[in-house]
Design an enzyme around this catalytic site. Structure first.
Site, PDB file in Angstrom:
ATOM      1  N   ASP A  69      13.902 -11.350   0.058  1.00 55.59           N
ATOM      2  CA  ASP A  69      12.607 -11.217  -0.592  1.00 55.59           C
ATOM      3  C   ASP A  69      11.759 -12.388  -0.106  1.00 55.59           C
ATOM      4  OD1 ASP A  69      10.377 -11.184  -2.202  1.00 55.59           O
ATOM      5  OD2 ASP A  69      11.473 -10.964  -4.079  1.00 55.59           O
ATOM      6  N   SER A 148      -2.633 -11.256  12.087  1.00 57.71           N
ATOM      7  CA  SER A 148      -3.551 -10.136  11.904  1.00 57.71           C
ATOM      8  C   SER A 148      -4.887 -10.543  12.498  1.00 57.71           C
ATOM      9  CB  SER A 148      -3.704  -9.849  10.403  1.00 57.71           C
ATOM     10  OG  SER A 148      -4.816  -9.021  10.136  1.00 57.71           O
ATOM     11  N   TYR A 161      -5.976 -11.988   1.250  1.00 50.82           N
ATOM     12  CA  TYR A 161      -5.203 -11.625   2.444  1.00 50.82           C
ATOM     13  C   TYR A 161      -5.654 -12.460   3.639  1.00 50.82           C
ATOM     14  CZ  TYR A 161      -3.263  -8.728   6.197  1.00 50.82           C
ATOM     15  OH  TYR A 161      -2.584  -8.277   7.306  1.00 50.82           O
ATOM     16  N   LYS A 165      -3.446 -15.144   5.916  1.00 50.59           N
ATOM     17  CA  LYS A 165      -3.245 -14.965   7.351  1.00 50.59           C
ATOM     18  C   LYS A 165      -3.907 -16.078   8.162  1.00 50.59           C
ATOM     19  CE  LYS A 165      -0.722 -11.244   7.507  1.00 50.59           C
ATOM     20  NZ  LYS A 165       0.641 -11.276   8.100  1.00 50.59           N
ATOM     21  N   THR A 196       1.060   2.206  10.651  1.00 50.21           N
ATOM     22  CA  THR A 196       2.227   1.832   9.854  1.00 50.21           C
ATOM     23  C   THR A 196       1.971   2.213   8.397  1.00 50.21           C
ATOM     24  OG1 THR A 196       1.328  -0.352   9.337  1.00 50.21           O
ATOM     25  CG2 THR A 196       2.695  -0.171  11.332  1.00 50.21           C
TER      26      THR A 196
END
Length: 265
Positions: A69, A148, A161, A165, A196
């Site tokens: 995890d 990303s 997010y 990143k 994906t």
């Protein structure tokens, strides 16, 4: 040529991590030990069997699986230690585990922010911290992190997010400089939208919030992509394999964009 003997891949149960595992199995020419880690052991076992079937030299390929995890520091440390116990100290580390969530910044609560940072940044930081000592002892190592386009640019509704990143890219550059003289490279592959399950979830969220059709939602996320398409996990895996290769020994602290020209604009 992939000259590594032992590689651990996080997030290997699906998406890009799965594709990297299969690509390594297909292209290895020397004995190779893989440890595939993710939360879903059942899915990992399926990927492990796919990798064995894909290898043209299955007698020289060993594939293990371990649960991890990425948000749990103890779980990350245990997964690396299990991998090292099974494979020997790691020569390659591919960090593909990640999650994405979206919300306007003023509706991004602490729980969402902390989840994204824990998985996308904390999982990467802790896995590298555990694996780098063994690479130093060997005098050889390749670390490839899945970033990303959000590692290098902003976008509405994904502030947390983007923060996670962007932080990964800074972490990779600093780590690369620390180990540059020790035979270890650290690089980041930055894909755009890849075909994906993560992108499927993004499209589903857009449809639910806007009422757009799937085709319209796809057109919306691709409107800033000069090539106007999703990228396959196999395309991204090929970039990862290059950075794991002997030919990439001089590439470190770098980003390799698989984005159809989006960041060039």
């Amino acid at each position: 040529m992939i000259g590594l003997e032992s590689v651990m891949i996080t997030g290997a149960s699906r998406g890009i991590g799965r594709s990297v595992a299969i690509a390594l199995a297909q292209r290895h020419r020397k004995p190779l030990k893989l440890c595939l880690v993710a939360r879903d052991l059942e899915a990992l076992n399926g990927v492990a069997e796919e990798a064995r079937q894909a290898s043209p030299h299955s007698d020289t390929l060993e594939v293990r699986v371990a649960r991890m995890d990425a948000a749990d520091p103890a779980s990350v440390a245990e997964a690396v230690h299990q991998s090292e116990a099974a494979l020997g100290s790691l020569e390659g580390l591919v960090l593909a585990a990640g999650i994405a969530e979206s919300a306007p910044l003023h509706r991004t609560d602490d729980a969402m922010f902390e989840r994204l940072m824990a998985v996308n940044l904390g999982g990467v930081f802790r896995a590298m911290r555990e694996a780098l000592p063994g690479m130093r002892r060997r005098g050889k190592g390749r670390v490839v992190i899945l970033g990303s386009i959000a590692s290098q640019s902003g976008a509405p509704y994904i502030s947390a997010y983007c923060a996670s990143k962007h932080a990964v890219l800074g972490l990779a550059r600093a780590a690369a400089l620390e180990v540059a003289g020790q035979g270890i490279t650290v690089n980041v592959v930055c894909p755009g939208y890849v075909d994906t399950p993560m992108t499927e979830n993004t499209l589903r969220n857009i449809r639910e919030k806007t009422g757009l059709s799937k085709e319209q939602a796809l057109e919306k996320i691709l409107e800033d992509v000069p090539q106007g398409r999703l990228f396959s996990p196999e395309e991204v895996a090929a970039s990862v394999l290059f950075l794991l290769s002997d030919e990439a020994a001089g590439v470190t602290g770098s980003t390799l964009n698989v984005d159809g020209g989006q960041l060039a604009q």
